[in-house]
Enzyme design. Sequence first.
Site, mmCIF file in Angstrom:
data_model
loop_
_atom_site.group_PDB
_atom_site.id
_atom_site.type_symbol
_atom_site.label_atom_id
_atom_site.label_comp_id
_atom_site.label_asym_id
_atom_site.label_seq_id
_atom_site.Cartn_x
_atom_site.Cartn_y
_atom_site.Cartn_z
ATOM 1 N N GLN A 136 -31.195 -31.465 119.054
ATOM 2 C CA GLN A 136 -32.637 -31.597 119.273
ATOM 3 C C GLN A 136 -33.278 -32.430 118.170
ATOM 4 O OE1 GLN A 136 -34.621 -27.803 118.807
ATOM 5 N NE2 GLN A 136 -36.307 -28.389 120.155
ATOM 6 N N GLY A 137 -33.841 -33.566 118.510
ATOM 7 C CA GLY A 137 -34.520 -34.414 117.529
ATOM 8 C C GLY A 137 -36.027 -34.211 117.597
ATOM 9 N N TYR A 138 -36.501 -33.174 116.964
ATOM 10 C CA TYR A 138 -37.930 -32.835 117.012
ATOM 11 C C TYR A 138 -38.577 -32.946 115.630
ATOM 12 C CZ TYR A 138 -38.645 -31.104 121.815
ATOM 13 O OH TYR A 138 -38.817 -30.998 123.168
ATOM 14 N N SER A 139 -38.241 -31.976 114.740
ATOM 15 C CA SER A 139 -38.931 -31.901 113.448
ATOM 16 C C SER A 139 -38.658 -33.123 112.588
ATOM 17 C CB SER A 139 -38.459 -30.662 112.676
ATOM 18 O OG SER A 139 -38.842 -29.503 113.340
ATOM 19 N N SER A 171 -30.227 -29.012 114.536
ATOM 20 C CA SER A 171 -29.184 -27.986 114.649
ATOM 21 C C SER A 171 -27.924 -28.595 115.226
ATOM 22 C CB SER A 171 -29.648 -26.851 115.560
ATOM 23 O OG SER A 171 -30.862 -26.327 115.103
ATOM 24 N N GLU A 253 -36.876 -22.807 124.589
ATOM 25 C CA GLU A 253 -36.298 -22.482 123.288
ATOM 26 C C GLU A 253 -36.785 -21.128 122.795
ATOM 27 O OE1 GLU A 253 -37.324 -25.127 120.070
ATOM 28 O OE2 GLU A 253 -35.719 -24.362 118.808
ATOM 29 N N SER A 384 -43.259 -21.780 114.223
ATOM 30 C CA SER A 384 -43.341 -20.630 113.311
ATOM 31 C C SER A 384 -44.188 -19.517 113.936
ATOM 32 C CB SER A 384 -43.966 -21.067 111.993
ATOM 33 O OG SER A 384 -45.334 -21.408 112.211
ATOM 34 N N GLU A 386 -46.835 -18.339 112.860
ATOM 35 C CA GLU A 386 -48.246 -18.735 112.806
ATOM 36 C C GLU A 386 -48.599 -19.650 113.986
ATOM 37 O OE1 GLU A 386 -46.113 -18.621 110.265
ATOM 38 O OE2 GLU A 386 -47.009 -16.930 109.210
#
Lengths: 403, 356
Positions: A136-139, A171, A253, A384, A386
């Site tokens: 997964q190429g997200y963050s 990951s 997810e 997160s 939050e």
Amino acid sequence: MATQIEPATQTDEDAFRAEVQQFLADNFPAELKGQSNALAGVDGPTNETPAQTKWREAVGARGWGTPTWPKEYGGGGLTKAQAKIIDQEFAKAGAYNPIGGMGVMMFGPTLLEYGNEAQKQEHIPPICRGEIRWCQGYSEPNAGSDLANLQTFAEDKGDHYLVNGQKTWTSGGQWADKCFAIVRTDKSDKHKGISFMLIDMDTPGVEVRPITMISGTSPFCETFFTDVKVPKENLVGEEGQGWTIGKRLLQHERTNISGGGSLARLMGQSLGDIAKKYQPTGADGELADAVLRDKIADFEIRWNSFLLTARRAMEESKAAGGVSEISSVLKKLGTKLSQERSELLIEIRGLQGLGWEGDGFSDGELGAVRAWLFGKATTIYGGSTEIQNNIIAKRVLGMLDHQ
Amino acid sequence: MAVLNEEQEMLRDMAREWTVNESPVTEFRKVRASGEPEAFNRDAYATMAQMGWAGVIIPEEHGGSDFGFLSAGLVVEELGKTLTASPLVMNTVAASAIVLGGSDEQKARWLPRLASGEAIATLAVDEGPSHDPAKIETSVSDGKLSGTKAFVHEAHGADLFVVAAKDGLYLVEKGDGVALTTRKLTDQRSHADVTFDGAAAEKLANGGDNLLDDVLDRARVLTAAEMLGMAQQVFDDTLDYLKQRVQFNQVLASFQALQHRMADLFADLAQMRSAVEAGLQAVDAGFGVARAATIAKAEANRVMHTMANEGIQLHGGIGMTDEYDVGFYLKRARVLEQSFGSSSWLKDRFSKLSGY
């Protein structure tokens, strides 16, 4: 491999159950009994044994690892009731589902919803057969909770995009064959400038560096893209639709992180039973430490009601179709409770529950320490706690945007 | 929300419509203002019974509908939302004792009258201010029951008491040898110490050794269902208030500090609903009742406690006024928390049931 038989979609439940039992008898190698799916994990490379390969291929050929996915793309084409029968019979036989990973949990369902015909034909069947690993190429370093702030840029070069930038917390990036990524195709609009595209990890210019975590393992990577050519046909949906598609994938997810996907795995051993092995008990078998006993009961009651909530959410989402908005609640609750459980395990075991390595500790004790440390990530990744609170407040409760 | 069948959906919708239209919190205010110790509206209860609510767990052959506890819980939840004052919960629990432990003759004599609302029953177990069914001194000799029960819910309206004695549960009718001392609690509902002095008593002889526990578990899940309705209402009222109250030129709902607290409460409420519904369903299934009922009441206690406190705090000063309803929920919440198992008692029981 056994003779190919067309999976029956209209057969009654008993006949189908018998078919699954026969399939297991013909195909499941006894030596794999009780094993779990190594391919689904992100903590190490796959060196399949011949038996594991045979089992993966047998299940993959039937599409039974992705039982409810459409048959024309390699899925089982089965009903939910039949999928449940497969689960039940596999569990009875001690057989794992060899088809897993991010392709199954997140990417596949999203591509089935948003991909074009050619993309589904190309990418879904290998997922159903467990042949390739997705990451997964997200963050990005400056796009964590504020994910839409991502800067990795895909420049339009006519027949392809030229991608430059950096992803992080990828990951299993060091073992992945392909990456589903959200990248920027337009710098003028924060959300509408994002597109969803698929990148081969062996393309020149892709570099992966594992990150060592506080638990001592390296399940995450930094991934660098330097002038990486991505063909136009790897764009999923339209340019600028990436934020919508990307968020949809995150719902899948969350459901998986919270444990909604696999409840049985979370049941675990009663903390009370573990405590009785480490802590003194009275003549009646009750833990002598009344305060600890109360803490354990307090936790286990809330853990039970979480499991009931996850079950209720699954029943409701089955009735409604698709993943539910309550996925944020499950993610928030499940991760917090898992962390609490790890902390209580330490209190129960004392210093014996903080071993890093050595013969003085059992595998279970050492594993719990690493799980305790790694578990701190669960309230951070996948949105997160939050961020989940923001989602619940705004989307579910209709409270106004604070920004 | 549990997946309901058609009958259950109809029952819930009917209860929702009736409570919202005929029994809003203003009706509870009238009951409070009347100062009557029995603290419920007889006409309203008669209507509830006519709609079949007093007989939801009573077998059809005895005048009930036998829909079960999940169905009863749906009605009770709606009543909890508007703080409807009625003996319905206690009557249902007492009736369940007769269903489980009564002889054919006792069932035929009492259940039709309890289902129709013609008679009202309640349960009398505890002898002190904290729930403790292990400490019962009440005894029976020659069919005469003697002892004092503390803080009996809905005692003033009761025609029949299901009383826990040392050797089991007994039926005692109001009348000779039964004396009530009103104990006014913060919820303004009916509570009394009930002294039995050689009162005529009939044993419920058919329920086995666990009859008292079985009946108390039913009291726990139905009480939890009432608390679920109350918690849901406090949450909804608080959310509505945050969306309309303006300070610093913006509605309170736009402040992230408050949004995250509401998100926490929303998650808690989801847990409470799951636990309560599972408790009710366990009673209907007759499987794992003790454990499920303990979890249900423990989660109801935990979440209701926080919800009532946060409801007041998030309403601010106006939440402290008698004019606003939220204070009523706090006062009723604490009474129910201490009834049929406080949180510490329930955690002790859960540990025992789990073998540690």
